[in-house]
Design an enzyme around this catalytic site. Structure first.
Site, PDB file in Angstrom:
ATOM      1  N   LYS A  22       1.251  -1.091  -0.179  1.00  0.00           N
ATOM      2  CA  LYS A  22      -0.059   0.002   0.206  1.00  0.00           C
ATOM      3  C   LYS A  22       0.594   1.314   0.313  1.00  0.00           C
ATOM      4  O   LYS A  22       0.620   2.532  -0.608  1.00  0.00           O
ATOM      5  CB  LYS A  22      -0.707   0.535   1.030  1.00  0.00           C
ATOM      6  N   ASN A  23       1.765   1.243   1.162  1.00  0.00           N
ATOM      7  CA  ASN A  23       2.622   2.127   0.578  1.00  0.00           C
ATOM      8  C   ASN A  23       3.774   2.722  -0.234  1.00  0.00           C
ATOM      9  O   ASN A  23       4.559   3.954   0.169  1.00  0.00           O
ATOM     10  CB  ASN A  23       3.396   2.172   2.720  1.00  0.00           C
ATOM     11  N   ARG A  92      -5.175  10.540   4.176  1.00  0.00           N
ATOM     12  CA  ARG A  92      -4.074  12.001   4.930  1.00  0.00           C
ATOM     13  C   ARG A  92      -3.003  11.830   3.612  1.00  0.00           C
ATOM     14  O   ARG A  92      -2.195  12.546   3.669  1.00  0.00           O
ATOM     15  CB  ARG A  92      -4.249  11.806   6.395  1.00  0.00           C
ATOM     16  N   ARG A 121      -0.932  14.528  12.380  1.00  0.00           N
ATOM     17  CA  ARG A 121       0.545  14.361  11.256  1.00  0.00           C
ATOM     18  C   ARG A 121       0.698  16.006  11.126  1.00  0.00           C
ATOM     19  O   ARG A 121       0.177  16.007   9.253  1.00  0.00           O
ATOM     20  CB  ARG A 121      -0.884  13.604  10.346  1.00  0.00           C
ATOM     21  N   PRO A 122       1.320  16.684  10.658  1.00  0.00           N
ATOM     22  CA  PRO A 122       2.342  17.446  11.159  1.00  0.00           C
ATOM     23  C   PRO A 122       2.959  17.857   9.195  1.00  0.00           C
ATOM     24  O   PRO A 122       3.005  16.224   9.068  1.00  0.00           O
ATOM     25  CB  PRO A 122       3.059  17.985  11.224  1.00  0.00           C
ATOM     26  N   ILE A 123       3.055  18.188   8.637  1.00  0.00           N
ATOM     27  CA  ILE A 123       3.204  18.175   7.389  1.00  0.00           C
ATOM     28  C   ILE A 123       4.535  19.792   6.992  1.00  0.00           C
ATOM     29  O   ILE A 123       4.974  20.324   5.822  1.00  0.00           O
ATOM     30  CB  ILE A 123       2.599  18.505   5.613  1.00  0.00           C
ATOM     31  N   ASP A 124       4.918  20.030   8.028  1.00  0.00           N
ATOM     32  CA  ASP A 124       5.835  20.947   7.977  1.00  0.00           C
ATOM     33  C   ASP A 124       7.058  21.135   7.267  1.00  0.00           C
ATOM     34  O   ASP A 124       7.474  21.681   6.307  1.00  0.00           O
ATOM     35  CB  ASP A 124       6.429  21.423   9.440  1.00  0.00           C
ATOM     36  N   LEU A 125       7.924  19.722   7.095  1.00  0.00           N
ATOM     37  CA  LEU A 125       8.919  19.471   6.424  1.00  0.00           C
ATOM     38  C   LEU A 125       8.599  19.636   5.099  1.00  0.00           C
ATOM     39  O   LEU A 125       8.857  19.531   4.126  1.00  0.00           O
ATOM     40  CB  LEU A 125       8.927  17.869   6.751  1.00  0.00           C
ATOM     41  N   ARG A 398      -8.577  -0.356   4.728  1.00  0.00           N
ATOM     42  CA  ARG A 398      -7.567   0.619   3.882  1.00  0.00           C
ATOM     43  C   ARG A 398      -6.340   0.056   3.364  1.00  0.00           C
ATOM     44  O   ARG A 398      -5.763   0.772   2.923  1.00  0.00           O
ATOM     45  CB  ARG A 398      -7.807   1.993   4.374  1.00  0.00           C
TER      46      ARG A 398
HETATM   47  C1  EPZ Z   1       4.792   7.029   5.785  1.00  0.00           C
HETATM   48  O1  EPZ Z   1       3.524   7.778   6.657  1.00  0.00           O
HETATM   49  C2  EPZ Z   1       3.070   5.829   6.139  1.00  0.00           C
HETATM   50  N1  EPZ Z   1       2.171   6.020   5.234  1.00  0.00           N
HETATM   51  C3  EPZ Z   1       2.640   5.415   7.444  1.00  0.00           C
HETATM   52  O2  EPZ Z   1       1.991   4.405   7.444  1.00  0.00           O
HETATM   53  C4  EPZ Z   1       4.092   5.288   8.411  1.00  0.00           C
HETATM   54  O3  EPZ Z   1       3.708   4.904   9.312  1.00  0.00           O
HETATM   55  C5  EPZ Z   1       4.818   6.175   7.808  1.00  0.00           C
HETATM   56  O4  EPZ Z   1       5.647   6.107   6.768  1.00  0.00           O
HETATM   57  C6  EPZ Z   1       6.184   6.045   8.947  1.00  0.00           C
HETATM   58  O5  EPZ Z   1       7.143   4.371   8.679  1.00  0.00           O
HETATM   59  C7  EPZ Z   1       2.721   6.026   3.759  1.00  0.00           C
HETATM   60  O6  EPZ Z   1       3.748   6.078   3.118  1.00  0.00           O
HETATM   61  C8  EPZ Z   1       0.985   6.478   3.058  1.00  0.00           C
HETATM   62  P1  EPZ Z   1       6.314  10.391   7.877  1.00  0.00           P
HETATM   63  P2  EPZ Z   1       4.157   9.919   6.612  1.00  0.00           P
HETATM   64  O7  EPZ Z   1       6.016  11.698   7.593  1.00  0.00           O
HETATM   65  O8  EPZ Z   1       4.883   9.902   5.000  1.00  0.00           O
HETATM   66  C9  EPZ Z   1       6.602  13.190  11.744  1.00  0.00           C
HETATM   67  C10 EPZ Z   1       0.231   3.036   7.952  1.00  0.00           C
HETATM   68  O9  EPZ Z   1       0.088   2.281   8.917  1.00  0.00           O
HETATM   69  N2  EPZ Z   1       6.354  14.573  10.779  1.00  0.00           N
HETATM   70  O10 EPZ Z   1       7.646   9.243   8.204  1.00  0.00           O
HETATM   71  O11 EPZ Z   1       3.268  10.400   7.538  1.00  0.00           O
HETATM   72  C11 EPZ Z   1       4.864  13.093  11.974  1.00  0.00           C
HETATM   73  O12 EPZ Z   1       4.180  13.415  12.483  1.00  0.00           O
HETATM   74  C12 EPZ Z   1       0.584   4.267   7.532  1.00  0.00           C
HETATM   75  O13 EPZ Z   1       0.755   2.208   6.621  1.00  0.00           O
HETATM   76  C13 EPZ Z   1       7.006  15.947  11.369  1.00  0.00           C
HETATM   77  O14 EPZ Z   1       6.756  16.421  11.642  1.00  0.00           O
HETATM   78  O15 EPZ Z   1       4.558   9.270   7.674  1.00  0.00           O
HETATM   79  C14 EPZ Z   1       5.226  11.401  12.425  1.00  0.00           C
HETATM   80  O16 EPZ Z   1       5.724  11.608  13.478  1.00  0.00           O
HETATM   81  C15 EPZ Z   1       0.487   5.008   9.150  1.00  0.00           C
HETATM   82  N3  EPZ Z   1       6.283  16.578  10.013  1.00  0.00           N
HETATM   83  C16 EPZ Z   1       6.668  11.469  12.532  1.00  0.00           C
HETATM   84  O17 EPZ Z   1       7.498  12.810  11.244  1.00  0.00           O
HETATM   85  C17 EPZ Z   1       6.514  16.365   9.006  1.00  0.00           C
HETATM   86  O18 EPZ Z   1       5.986  17.457   8.063  1.00  0.00           O
HETATM   87  C18 EPZ Z   1       7.046   9.997  10.671  1.00  0.00           C
HETATM   88  O19 EPZ Z   1       5.891  10.639   9.604  1.00  0.00           O
HETATM   89  C19 EPZ Z   1       6.154  14.973   8.174  1.00  0.00           C
HETATM   90  C20 EPZ Z   1       5.988  14.087   9.490  1.00  0.00           C
END
Ligand code: EPZ
Length: 418
Positions: A22-23, A92, A121-125, A398
């Site tokens: 999925k991911n 999301r 789930r911030p997207i600041d990065l 999902r």
């Molecule tokens: C991806 O989510 C996966 N989703 C998630 O899988 C997975 O848990 C995650 O990566 C970690 O491996 C998909 O690929 C669709 P991140 P993503 O950005 O990209 C923080 C599942 O169950 N963060 O690596 O959203 C964030 O809050 C799902 O299949 C910021 O602070 O994960 C989190 O604490 C759930 N600012 C951490 O980083 C940002 O701009 C990891 O997030 C982005 C992220």
């Protein structure tokens, strides 16, 4: 609301194919927006999130055809740049369309993806990186309005956290940008390499995917291609937990053991025999499950946060005390209360869960609150004494392709009822 009815006590055994990831499928579908002509994705999992991504592509003027596990996308002339609010709320991870849309059309309007079941789930990065590449982004009334009139330009992007989504968004924005982009502290998850594999086959110039430094040299155009989605390493971990808790044995075809290098030792410590081959993984449980000390979720190649819940379901039945530390998400223990309802002895404090293994779990009425937590409850129900009614199957759908059919074929007594 649909639910699973699970009669516990049946061993999970036999052969099963690992589903497509999925991911990986979701960013690949967003990436197809960047390529002229036709993209054909094989081994695409049949999931509600994949169908949502196809609907987004349709809203953006792409043709999208789903035939079983094959998705065909034509993105000759995308005419939209707005991702509908209801689709952003439904999924999301639609935020990954941001980079692709900016890269292809130069503008993008989407609602701010709110938090989800796992906490904020911030997207600041994502936004900081795209702004550094020349995107003008305003956030008003929950809407993100992004544009880059003169086109994106390559930049040096240092991620303060190896965010998977932010790494993917920058890659998608950079492949058609002017100049070179270097991402440092990039996510190293296998799905990143899968995305790079597709983009390179479309004509992109990318090196270092899978390492913490990715270099992307912008090109003028990408052409669609045929590509096969990698196997879902988290679905593999879920099946491993099912075999572990039921004392079964499984051969998982298509599994890539190298993608779950941090997970296999945990299951071996639990008392499972895990045998890795190039194109499959075999797991058996030949003694009572044992506690494993501490499991800490970390960015890849550490223990994957997505396997935390289903591994905890197995640890709930492991003799002794195990500790799980969830370092990635703020609120990823929502399955704990439901496991306790089934007789598990688990206490949580912030990001730490202490699991005192019990001899047996009991069927109960439980509710999934998120995708992987729901899968964990299904795993626990397979081993529980009696009947479990598991609500919230929509979350499980999902990320798992007809989970009840997969488990039934392996000996489980599980049915879906509305
Ligand atoms: C991806 O989510 C996966 N989703 C998630 O899988 C997975 O848990 C995650 O990566 C970690 O491996 C998909 O690929 C669709 P991140 P993503 O950005 O990209 C923080 C599942 O169950 N963060 O690596 O959203 C964030 O809050 C799902 O299949 C910021 O602070 O994960 C989190 O604490 C759930 N600012 C951490 O980083 C940002 O701009 C990891 O997030 C982005 C992220």
């Amino acid at each position: 609301m649909q639910k699973f009815i699970i009669e516990g006590g049946k061993r999970i055994r036999g052969e099963v194919d690992a589903q497509g990831a999925k991911n990986s499928a979701l960013p690949l579908l967003a990436a197809a927006l960047l390529a002229r002509g036709e993209t054909v994705l094989y081994n695409c999992p049949r999931l509600s999130d994949v169908y949502a991504a196809c609907r987004i592509l349709g809203c953006l003027g792409c043709e999208c055809r789903v035939l079983g596990n094959t998705v065909t996308v034509r993105a000759d002339d995308p005419c939209g740049c707005c991702v509908p609010d209801e689709l952003m709320r439904e999924m999301r991870s639609s935020i990954v369309f941001l980079g692709a849309l900016l890269g292809r059309t130069g503008e993008c309007y989407l609602s701010f993806p709110g938090g989800c079941e796992l906490g904020p789930r911030p997207i600041d990065l994502h936004l900081a990186a795209l702004r550094k590449m020349g995107a003008a982004i305003t956030e008003t009334h929950g809407m993100l309005r992004c544009c880059c009139a003169g086109g994106l330009r390559g930049a040096g992007i240092q991620l303060s956290f190896p965010s998977v989504g932010a790494t993917e968004n920058v890659m998608l924005a950079a492949v058609l940008a002017q100049g070179t982009t270097v991402i440092t502290n990039a996510a190293r998850e296998p799905e990143i390499a899968d995305l790079a594999g597709y983009l390179v086959r479309c004509g992109a110039k990318i090196s270092g995917a899978g390492s913490d430094t990715i270099i992307i040299e912008g090109v003028s155009q990408l052409r669609g291609c045929e590509y096969t989605v990698m196997p879902d390493r988290i679905a593999v971990c879920t099946l491993m937990s099912a075999a572990a808790v039921t004392g079964g044995e499984l051969s998982i075809r298509g599994a890539r053991p190298q993608d779950i290098g941090a997970v296999i030792p945990v299951f071996e410590q639990m008392g499972c025999g895990v045998y890795a081959y190039s194109d499959r993984l075999f797991i058996t449980r030949n003694r009572p499950l044992a506690a494993v000390g501490t499991v800490r979720t970390m960015p890849y190649p550490g223990f994957p946060t997505d396997a935390q819940a289903t591994t905890m379901a197995a640890l709930a039945l492991a003799r002794g005390t195990s500790i799980v530390v969830e370092n990635i998400f703020e609120n990823r223990f929502r399955h704990v209360d439901e496991l306790v309802r089934m007789g598990a002895q688990i206490k949580t404090e912030g990001r730490v869960a202490v699991i005192d293994g019990v001899n047996r779990l009991y069927g109960a009425k439980v509710q999934a609150a998120d995708l992987r937590g729901g899968a964990a409850l299904a795993v626990a129900a397979l081993a529980a004494e009696g009947t479990t009614e598991l609500g919230g199957v929509k979350y499980i759908d999902r990320g798992y392709e007809e989970l009840e059919r997969c488990l039934s074929a392996l000996g489980a007594d599980i049915t879906r009822s509305s």
